[in-house]
Design a protein around this motif. Structure first.
Motif, short mmCIF file in Angstrom:
data_model
loop_
_atom_site.label_atom_id
_atom_site.label_comp_id
_atom_site.label_asym_id
_atom_site.label_seq_id
_atom_site.Cartn_x
_atom_site.Cartn_y
_atom_site.Cartn_z
N GLU A 81 13.40 1.70 7.43
CA GLU A 81 12.40 2.05 8.43
C GLU A 81 13.03 2.66 9.67
OE1 GLU A 81 12.70 -2.54 8.53
OE2 GLU A 81 12.95 -0.89 7.10
N ASP A 82 14.26 2.24 10.03
CA ASP A 82 14.95 2.83 11.18
C ASP A 82 15.34 4.27 10.89
OD1 ASP A 82 14.76 0.47 12.63
OD2 ASP A 82 16.66 -0.31 11.86
N GLU B 111 0.80 -1.22 0.00
CA GLU B 111 0.00 0.00 0.00
C GLU B 111 0.83 1.27 0.00
OE1 GLU B 111 -3.30 0.51 -0.33
OE2 GLU B 111 -3.27 -1.61 -0.87
N SER B 112 2.11 1.18 0.32
CA SER B 112 2.92 2.40 0.41
C SER B 112 4.36 2.08 0.08
CB SER B 112 2.83 3.00 1.81
OG SER B 112 3.48 2.15 2.75
N LEU B 113 5.11 3.12 -0.28
CA LEU B 113 6.54 2.95 -0.51
C LEU B 113 7.24 2.58 0.79
CD1 LEU B 113 8.92 3.06 -2.44
CD2 LEU B 113 9.10 5.51 -1.99
N GLU B 114 6.72 3.05 1.90
CA GLU B 114 7.29 2.68 3.19
C GLU B 114 7.27 1.16 3.36
OE1 GLU B 114 6.49 3.46 7.99
OE2 GLU B 114 5.05 4.14 6.50
N ASP B 115 6.15 0.53 3.02
CA ASP B 115 6.06 -0.93 3.11
C ASP B 115 7.01 -1.59 2.11
OD1 ASP B 115 4.12 -0.83 5.09
OD2 ASP B 115 2.47 -0.90 3.66
N ALA B 116 7.09 -1.04 0.90
CA ALA B 116 7.94 -1.63 -0.13
C ALA B 116 9.41 -1.60 0.26
CB ALA B 116 7.74 -0.89 -1.46
N LEU B 117 9.82 -0.61 1.05
CA LEU B 117 11.23 -0.46 1.43
C LEU B 117 11.55 -1.05 2.79
CD1 LEU B 117 12.00 3.18 0.18
CD2 LEU B 117 12.43 1.00 -0.98
N SER B 118 10.60 -1.70 3.41
CA SER B 118 10.86 -2.31 4.72
C SER B 118 11.99 -3.33 4.61
CB SER B 118 9.61 -3.00 5.24
OG SER B 118 9.86 -3.59 6.49
N GLY B 119 13.01 -3.18 5.43
CA GLY B 119 14.16 -4.08 5.40
C GLY B 119 15.24 -3.67 4.43
N VAL B 120 15.01 -2.62 3.65
CA VAL B 120 15.99 -2.16 2.66
C VAL B 120 17.03 -1.27 3.34
CG1 VAL B 120 16.27 -0.61 0.67
CG2 VAL B 120 14.48 -2.34 0.68
N HIS B 121 18.30 -1.44 2.96
CA HIS B 121 19.39 -0.65 3.53
C HIS B 121 19.86 0.46 2.60
CE1 HIS B 121 19.45 -4.54 5.61
NE2 HIS B 121 19.86 -3.86 6.66
N TRP B 122 19.55 0.35 1.33
CA TRP B 122 19.96 1.37 0.36
C TRP B 122 18.99 1.32 -0.80
CZ3 TRP B 122 22.82 1.66 -4.53
CH2 TRP B 122 23.42 2.91 -4.76
N SER B 123 18.49 2.50 -1.23
CA SER B 123 17.47 2.52 -2.29
C SER B 123 17.79 3.61 -3.30
CB SER B 123 16.09 2.75 -1.68
OG SER B 123 16.07 3.91 -0.86
#
Length: 281
Positions: free
Chosen positions: A220-221, A103-115
């Protein structure tokens, strides 16, 4: 396609356990990939409008050995079943079927360290800009043996990514196309970046180079840190929430260049915490 959890290795901040896409599909005659590089990379399409582009993007990923496709609020429901998407996937229907919808980019990037945010136009207050090849080399250093996750974020076909979405990413990538006609189809942009990543991941000696001694903080952190820091600055009357100007976007740009580690994020949140405690007293 009803996957509502993010595709990374960590739970979503909104709850639920993510389900990872399947392992990289076997490609006849392909060289073995750098350990973890292909499976640690996800491609995120934000609000894609055309089913054909989603299918073509899945095909682009599979031809380069990737399989993790994430869709943020696609305009067409059940896009993985749409005839045009399946036709354009042309044999990559497994990648299409295993795509995650969030539903959101926040969810899509959960656990990502570099985007990486793909953008065709410069952003005054966005994160640092990189060329595709340099971005791929940096990605190699971050994924290492798969301990850290990376994401490439692509915007809607008509309007691209919003400023808020770009600011959430670590860097911007600009494909240096013909300035007289720089319009790239969404799937073509996916193909260019997937190719550059494949070249970097499979270059001689890539495994030895692909180890970053400084693990980065998860997306997320970092976002929680910005909320904490913003509240602290408001409590000091340094930031006026009614007239914030560009303070937070500038701070985001500064910290994006710094590539924050987990311990550094903890230090900054500790500072913000004590500022808030002093302010309450």
């Amino acid at each position: 396609m009803t996957h509502t959890s993010p595709p990374g290795g960590e739970p979503s901040v909104t709850g639920g356990q993510p389900r990872r896409a399947g392992a990289e599909p076997a490609i006849s005659g392909a060289e073995p990939p750098v350990a973890g590089g292909f499976t640690a990379t996800r491609f995120v399409l934000v609000e894609p409008s055309h089913p054909g582009n989603v299918g073509a993007a899945a095909r682009a990923l599979k031809t380069m050995g990737f399989a993790r496709l994430v869709l943020v609020r696609p305009r067409v429901e059940h896009v993985h079943e749409h005839p045009e998407a399946c036709a354009m996937a042309s044999g990559a229907t497994d990648v299409l079927a295993n795509a995650h919808v969030v539903e959101s980019l926040e969810d899509a990037l959960s656990g990502v360290h570099w985007s990486l945010a793909l953008s065709a136009r410069p952003r005054e207050y966005g994160p640092p800009m990189m060329m595709p090849r340099a971005a791929a080399e940096r990605a190699l250093a971050i994924v290492g043996e798969g301990a850290q996750e990376i994401a490439l974020v692509f915007g809607n076909e008509r309007v691209g990514l919003s400023n808020a979405d770009v600011e959430r990413c670590s860097a911007i990538v600009h494909i240096p196309a013909n300035p007289a006609y720089s319009s790239l189809n969404l799937a073509q942009a996916v193909q260019v970046l997937a190719y550059e990543l494949r070249v970097a991941f499979q270059a001689p000696g890539a495994l030895a180079r692909g180890v970053d001694a400084s693990p980065l903080a998860a997306s997320e952190d970092v976002e929680r840190m910005f909320v904490h820091l913003e509240n602290a600055l408001i409590s000091l009357d340094f930031l006026d929430p009614a007239n914030p100007k560009k303070l937070m976007p500038r701070l985001r740009r500064l910290f994006a260049r710094a590539r924050l580690e987990h311990e550094e994020v903890a230090i900054l949140r500790g500072i913000a915490k004590h500022i808030l405690l002093k302010s309450k007293r």
